[in-house]
Enzyme design. Sequence first.
Site, PDB file in Angstrom:
ATOM      1  N   TYR A 198     -20.356 -75.845  29.165  1.00 19.52           N
ATOM      2  CA  TYR A 198     -20.788 -74.911  29.819  1.00 19.52           C
ATOM      3  C   TYR A 198     -22.022 -74.778  30.290  1.00 19.52           C
ATOM      4  CZ  TYR A 198     -22.241 -71.974  26.188  1.00 19.52           C
ATOM      5  OH  TYR A 198     -23.096 -71.381  24.967  1.00 19.52           O
ATOM      6  N   CYS A 199     -22.782 -74.459  31.451  1.00 22.72           N
ATOM      7  CA  CYS A 199     -24.380 -74.258  31.523  1.00 22.72           C
ATOM      8  C   CYS A 199     -24.731 -73.186  32.412  1.00 22.72           C
ATOM      9  CB  CYS A 199     -24.753 -75.860  32.182  1.00 22.72           C
ATOM     10  SG  CYS A 199     -24.294 -76.099  33.802  1.00 22.72           S
ATOM     11  N   THR A 200     -25.784 -73.094  32.812  1.00 23.65           N
ATOM     12  CA  THR A 200     -26.051 -71.963  33.824  1.00 23.65           C
ATOM     13  C   THR A 200     -25.156 -71.690  34.902  1.00 23.65           C
ATOM     14  OG1 THR A 200     -28.397 -72.579  33.028  1.00 23.65           O
ATOM     15  CG2 THR A 200     -28.219 -70.663  34.592  1.00 23.65           C
ATOM     16  N   ILE A 227     -22.262 -69.679  33.656  1.00 27.96           N
ATOM     17  CA  ILE A 227     -22.318 -68.539  33.085  1.00 27.96           C
ATOM     18  C   ILE A 227     -22.339 -67.365  34.124  1.00 27.96           C
ATOM     19  CG2 ILE A 227     -23.622 -67.057  31.610  1.00 27.96           C
ATOM     20  CD1 ILE A 227     -24.632 -69.670  30.493  1.00 27.96           C
TER      21      ILE A 227
END
Length: 346
Positions: A198-200, A227
């Site tokens: 996952y990332c932003t 996120i």
Amino acid sequence: MQLYNTLSAKERAELIEAAGKERLTISFYQYAKIENPQELRDALFLFWDSIEVLGRIYIATEGINAQLSVPAENFQQFKDHLDTISFLKDVRLNIAIEQDNFSFLKLKVKVRSKIVADGLNDDTFDVTNKGVHLNAIKFNEILEDPDTVLVDMRNHYESEIGHFKGAVTPDVDTFRDSLDIIEDDLKEHKEDKKLVMYCTGGIRCEKASAYYKHKGFKQVYQLEGGIINYFRQVEKEGLENKFIGKNFVFDERRAEKISDDVIAHCHQCGKPADTHVNCANEGCHLLFIQCEECAEKMNHCCSEECKEIIALPYEEQKKLRKGKNNSNKIFKKGRADYLPYISKKE
Ligand SMILES: [Zn+2]
Ligand SMILES: [Zn+2]
């Protein structure tokens, strides 16, 4: 025809306040083949400027990466216009969790060689061969699987203030470093483990998942929309929130709160804190975590040295800065050897 900004950030902030309009902070990206990035850049700038869009947008032959704010009343116009561009029709728009009318103060649309600085050579693998996209429900489910390895694809200063429970958070300054470290850690498990990342907002995982598949990983998954989009679904659908702390964002807001936990520490005194600040010395500008007490005691500076410098008359400070270029420290690293409480990995 005016193709560039003429107002300063301060003038812009005054204008926004005077206009009193609600703004939406939005991000989106799309990998697509763009033949003439400059032409698209100019067209987007002209239209967006006319409806008072502000933000930072990168366009390259590989696609577009946009973080911006739109006056709420112009949102429909903005969306309709995007839909006229074939590869942006129905593109997923990530709407920020915490709104702030001042998230962006200028419109900057830039042509770059890449839309994310990834340090990778594109020709080596197929970016469109990505991992399986997971929505929040599926993501929560897969985290319960003992064969899952959850990896945070962001940099150390981002995961420091917030991350998913149980995630591997590489202690890296760049995306490129992260790719190598994770590959090395998991090289024995390319087939049996589920690599979930996952990332932003999802864009870094688009590249990373394709990269890992290219490197032989068989089970690659990614959190769709990152996120930001995860938390929207958690709220809307009443799901369990597995993210603790704050989501670091790359605009004036710096971060948005996802849970009430404070998982980081003041870099100066070590007490719980998770507010990123820039050192008040313009010649330093280091991004670091500072608690309110230290902010007061240190006069918003990262070190005694910087504190002494900002006590000097402005003209003298300017002389000291001459020949030095620190403007890029803003979102850089957040590390300095003299800060005693840079969070250690647990
Ligand atoms: Zn402190
Ligand atoms: Zn400083």
